[in-house]
Structure formats: structure tokens, C-alpha cells
Design a protein around this motif. Structure first.
Motif, PDB file in Angstrom:
ATOM      1  N   ASP A 238     -27.552  -5.225  15.211  1.00  0.00           N
ATOM      2  CA  ASP A 238     -28.198  -6.254  14.722  1.00  0.00           C
ATOM      3  C   ASP A 238     -27.365  -7.493  14.365  1.00  0.00           C
ATOM      4  OD1 ASP A 238     -30.594  -4.997  15.447  1.00  0.00           O
ATOM      5  OD2 ASP A 238     -30.800  -4.236  13.585  1.00  0.00           O
ATOM      6  N   SER A 239     -26.296  -7.127  13.496  1.00  0.00           N
ATOM      7  CA  SER A 239     -25.476  -8.229  12.802  1.00  0.00           C
ATOM      8  C   SER A 239     -24.035  -8.125  13.164  1.00  0.00           C
ATOM      9  CB  SER A 239     -25.648  -8.259  11.454  1.00  0.00           C
ATOM     10  OG  SER A 239     -25.242  -7.280  10.761  1.00  0.00           O
ATOM     11  N   LEU A 240     -23.454  -7.032  13.278  1.00  0.00           N
ATOM     12  CA  LEU A 240     -21.903  -6.761  13.301  1.00  0.00           C
ATOM     13  C   LEU A 240     -21.689  -5.231  14.149  1.00  0.00           C
ATOM     14  CD1 LEU A 240     -19.197  -7.466  12.112  1.00  0.00           C
ATOM     15  CD2 LEU A 240     -19.618  -5.933  10.120  1.00  0.00           C
ATOM     16  N   LEU A 241     -20.841  -5.872  15.031  1.00  0.00           N
ATOM     17  CA  LEU A 241     -20.135  -4.465  15.794  1.00  0.00           C
ATOM     18  C   LEU A 241     -18.690  -4.354  15.711  1.00  0.00           C
ATOM     19  CD1 LEU A 241     -20.195  -2.669  18.099  1.00  0.00           C
ATOM     20  CD2 LEU A 241     -19.700  -4.278  19.678  1.00  0.00           C
ATOM     21  N   ILE A 242     -18.285  -3.242  15.333  1.00  0.00           N
ATOM     22  CA  ILE A 242     -17.001  -3.047  14.940  1.00  0.00           C
ATOM     23  C   ILE A 242     -16.341  -2.045  16.201  1.00  0.00           C
ATOM     24  CG2 ILE A 242     -15.139  -2.197  13.138  1.00  0.00           C
ATOM     25  CD1 ILE A 242     -17.087  -3.277  11.003  1.00  0.00           C
ATOM     26  N   VAL A 243     -15.104  -2.308  16.479  1.00  0.00           N
ATOM     27  CA  VAL A 243     -14.495  -1.634  17.632  1.00  0.00           C
ATOM     28  C   VAL A 243     -13.240  -1.382  17.325  1.00  0.00           C
ATOM     29  CG1 VAL A 243     -14.267  -1.167  20.084  1.00  0.00           C
ATOM     30  CG2 VAL A 243     -16.059  -2.770  19.397  1.00  0.00           C
ATOM     31  N   CYS A 244     -13.035   0.380  17.090  1.00  0.00           N
ATOM     32  CA  CYS A 244     -11.517   0.544  16.808  1.00  0.00           C
ATOM     33  C   CYS A 244     -10.898   1.196  18.149  1.00  0.00           C
ATOM     34  CB  CYS A 244     -11.660   1.382  15.717  1.00  0.00           C
ATOM     35  SG  CYS A 244     -12.630   0.922  14.252  1.00  0.00           S
ATOM     36  N   GLY A 245      -9.907   0.651  18.550  1.00  0.00           N
ATOM     37  CA  GLY A 245      -9.355   0.989  19.545  1.00  0.00           C
ATOM     38  C   GLY A 245      -8.267   0.455  20.473  1.00  0.00           C
ATOM     39  N   ASP A 246      -7.889   0.567  21.584  1.00  0.00           N
ATOM     40  CA  ASP A 246      -6.901  -0.262  22.281  1.00  0.00           C
ATOM     41  C   ASP A 246      -7.467  -1.541  22.594  1.00  0.00           C
ATOM     42  OD1 ASP A 246      -4.701  -1.101  23.968  1.00  0.00           O
ATOM     43  OD2 ASP A 246      -5.425   0.017  25.637  1.00  0.00           O
ATOM     44  N   PRO A 247      -6.846  -2.595  22.140  1.00  0.00           N
ATOM     45  CA  PRO A 247      -7.492  -3.919  22.270  1.00  0.00           C
ATOM     46  C   PRO A 247      -7.381  -4.412  23.765  1.00  0.00           C
ATOM     47  CG  PRO A 247      -5.890  -4.071  20.659  1.00  0.00           C
ATOM     48  CD  PRO A 247      -5.685  -2.868  21.180  1.00  0.00           C
ATOM     49  N   GLN A 248      -6.509  -3.976  24.760  1.00  0.00           N
ATOM     50  CA  GLN A 248      -6.717  -4.343  26.144  1.00  0.00           C
ATOM     51  C   GLN A 248      -8.142  -3.676  26.824  1.00  0.00           C
ATOM     52  OE1 GLN A 248      -2.951  -3.192  28.069  1.00  0.00           O
ATOM     53  NE2 GLN A 248      -1.815  -5.034  27.073  1.00  0.00           N
ATOM     54  N   GLN A 249      -8.222  -2.371  26.432  1.00  0.00           N
ATOM     55  CA  GLN A 249      -9.135  -1.389  27.024  1.00  0.00           C
ATOM     56  C   GLN A 249     -10.642  -2.232  26.576  1.00  0.00           C
ATOM     57  OE1 GLN A 249      -9.509   2.479  25.682  1.00  0.00           O
ATOM     58  NE2 GLN A 249     -11.186   3.048  27.312  1.00  0.00           N
ATOM     59  N   ILE A 250     -10.572  -2.525  25.316  1.00  0.00           N
ATOM     60  CA  ILE A 250     -11.938  -3.329  24.596  1.00  0.00           C
ATOM     61  C   ILE A 250     -12.248  -4.500  25.148  1.00  0.00           C
ATOM     62  CG2 ILE A 250     -13.035  -3.855  22.632  1.00  0.00           C
ATOM     63  CD1 ILE A 250     -11.285  -1.675  21.036  1.00  0.00           C
ATOM     64  N   ASN A 251     -11.200  -5.333  25.252  1.00  0.00           N
ATOM     65  CA  ASN A 251     -11.303  -6.742  25.836  1.00  0.00           C
ATOM     66  C   ASN A 251     -11.844  -6.571  27.229  1.00  0.00           C
ATOM     67  OD1 ASN A 251     -10.699  -7.834  23.690  1.00  0.00           O
ATOM     68  ND2 ASN A 251      -8.604  -8.098  23.912  1.00  0.00           N
ATOM     69  N   SER A 252     -11.212  -5.697  28.167  1.00  0.00           N
ATOM     70  CA  SER A 252     -11.583  -5.570  29.573  1.00  0.00           C
ATOM     71  C   SER A 252     -13.062  -5.302  29.783  1.00  0.00           C
ATOM     72  CB  SER A 252     -10.642  -4.442  30.195  1.00  0.00           C
ATOM     73  OG  SER A 252     -11.014  -3.175  29.713  1.00  0.00           O
ATOM     74  N   VAL A 253     -13.745  -4.955  28.753  1.00  0.00           N
ATOM     75  CA  VAL A 253     -15.187  -4.389  28.757  1.00  0.00           C
ATOM     76  C   VAL A 253     -16.054  -5.177  28.018  1.00  0.00           C
ATOM     77  CG1 VAL A 253     -16.732  -2.674  27.893  1.00  0.00           C
ATOM     78  CG2 VAL A 253     -14.705  -1.851  28.777  1.00  0.00           C
ATOM     79  N   LEU A 254     -15.776  -5.851  26.868  1.00  0.00           N
ATOM     80  CA  LEU A 254     -16.434  -6.698  26.382  1.00  0.00           C
ATOM     81  C   LEU A 254     -15.996  -8.125  26.539  1.00  0.00           C
ATOM     82  CD1 LEU A 254     -16.911  -4.936  22.784  1.00  0.00           C
ATOM     83  CD2 LEU A 254     -18.499  -5.314  24.618  1.00  0.00           C
ATOM     84  N   GLY A 255     -14.764  -8.407  26.931  1.00  0.00           N
ATOM     85  CA  GLY A 255     -14.516  -9.594  27.325  1.00  0.00           C
ATOM     86  C   GLY A 255     -13.356 -10.087  26.634  1.00  0.00           C
ATOM     87  N   ALA A 256     -12.412 -11.164  26.963  1.00  0.00           N
ATOM     88  CA  ALA A 256     -11.281 -11.492  26.004  1.00  0.00           C
ATOM     89  C   ALA A 256     -11.688 -12.167  24.946  1.00  0.00           C
ATOM     90  CB  ALA A 256     -10.339 -12.401  27.145  1.00  0.00           C
ATOM     91  N   GLY A 257     -12.913 -12.735  24.806  1.00  0.00           N
ATOM     92  CA  GLY A 257     -13.364 -13.431  23.585  1.00  0.00           C
ATOM     93  C   GLY A 257     -13.481 -12.469  22.429  1.00  0.00           C
ATOM     94  N   VAL A 258     -13.169 -11.156  22.444  1.00  0.00           N
ATOM     95  CA  VAL A 258     -13.723 -10.489  21.349  1.00  0.00           C
ATOM     96  C   VAL A 258     -12.541 -10.821  20.290  1.00  0.00           C
ATOM     97  CG1 VAL A 258     -14.105  -7.785  20.482  1.00  0.00           C
ATOM     98  CG2 VAL A 258     -14.675  -8.669  23.001  1.00  0.00           C
TER      99      VAL A 258
END
Length: 209
Positions: free
Chosen positions: A189-209
């Protein structure tokens, strides 16, 4: 000698009429009250023309800011989704990073029931322990919503929304993270925290993460 009795009579008669006018004069004393009354009409006369004018000028001024109001919603539309925080971590350290993130949230005053944690690889030890008693009791704790809830990313579609969602990208197939991250984003609802490899995460959620 006859003058002596007459003198007190004269004083008494003189005192009698003095008392009556004194009481009679007290009645005219309220007459000066109308004196200030003429000043009263002058007061309504001055505010009369001045007071009506300002309200007429203020009303259009107040309406003016209301008109540009509709343009305001455009800004909130861009900030409709939750905030996203990325914590760089390896697949082996993602779960520990997620645990630290949860501790920081709770220390900051977040209620335990506000936090939902997903894992893309191995289950969190708490989830493994609770699932050993059966899925019914496990999901009952999720529905109660009074404590931090840990779940496998594959169950993200079954979990309900919470103010904060933490995702630990701690291994598993890339397809799991690709599916779980958008679902986790929808559940936060207000905050999403993702812990992991930035490249993998950005490829899914977008480079603006």
C-alpha cells in the motif's frame, strides 16, 4: 421666643422639598443616556458601506484557487503506487537483508501486522515452522494480520495487501522473481522493499527503481 419654634418648621419644610427634587432629579439623570445614542447611529453608518464591500471582493478570490484545484490531481496520479526501496544483496544475503529491513521498520514504529515478507528461494524459517502445523493454521495467522507474515513468493497472489511488503530475492528461478515482484508491488500500500541483485530487480520493476 415664638421665633424658635418657627425656625425648625422652616428648616423641616426646606428639607422636605429638597428631598423631593433630589429624588426627582435622580429620574432626569438617565436622560444623559440618549446623549451617547447619537454616536451609535454613526457606527452602523460607517461599517455599513465598508463591511459589505470586502465580502464581495473575497468571494471571487476564494473561488479562484478552487478552479485550479482540478489540475492538482495530476500530481497524485504519478505518485499512486507505493514507494520502492532497493537494498543490494546477493542471493545468499538477501534473506538477512530482509530481516534487517523488518527490524528497522519495527524499531521505527511500524506495527508487526503492517509487514509482509516474500522469499523467492528458500522459505523463511518461520514459515517453514508454521507450515509444519498445516496450511490452515498458517494462513489463519495471515488473516489475523497481527504479526509479520512470511510467505513464499509463489503465494503472493493469495496474500492480502499490507502497508509494507518486503521481498527477499534469495534465489529460485528468474521467472519466480519476475512474477513475484509485480505482485508484491500490487500488494504494497505504501512501501515496497526489495533485497537482492539490483540488475535483476531493475530488469523486472524498471530502471527507475
Amino acid at each position: 421666643m415664638p421665633l424658635i419654634p418657627e425656625e425648625p418648621q422652616i428648616h423641616e419644610s426646606a428639607q422636605g422639598p429638597r428631598a423631593t427634587p433630589a429624588s426627582g432629579r435622580t429620574a432626569p439623570t438617565p436622560r444623559p443616556v440618549p446623549g451617547p445614542r447619537p454616536a451609535a447611529p454613526s457606527r452602523p453608518g460607517r461599517p455599513g458601506p465598508v463591511r459589505p464591500t470586502p465580502p464581495v471582493q473575497r468571494t471571487p478570490r476564494e473561488v479562484a484557487p478552487v478552479q485550479p484545484g482540478p489540475s492538482g490531481p495530476a500530481a497524485p496520479a504519478a505518485v499512486a503506487g507505493p514507494q520502492i526501496q532497493l537494498i543490494p544483496a546477493s542471493a545468499e544475503g538477501a534473506l538477512d537483508a530482509a530481516e534487517e529491513a523488518v527490524d528497522v521498520l519495527l524499531d521505527a514504529g511500524r506495527a508487526p501486522g503492517d509487514v509482509l515478507v516474500f522469499t523467492t528461494g528458500a522459505q523463511h524459517p518461520w514459515a517453514e515452522h508454521e507450515l509444519s502445523f498445516g496450511e490452515a493454521s498458517y494462513w489463519a495467522q495471515h488473516d489475523a494480520g497481527d504479526d509479520v507474515f512470511y510467505a513464499d513468493a509463489g503465494a503472493a497472489s493469495r496474500a492480502a495487501s499490507r502497508p509494507v511488503v518486503v521481498v527477499a530475492v534469495n534465489g529460485g528461478p528468474a521467472s519466480v522473481a519476475a512474477t513475484a515482484l509485480p505482485l508484491a508491488h500490487a500488494r504494497a500500500d505504501s512501501l515496497l522493499i526489495v533485497c537482492g541483485d539490483p540488475q535483476q530487480i531493475n530488469s523486472v520493476l524498471g530502471a527507475g527503481v
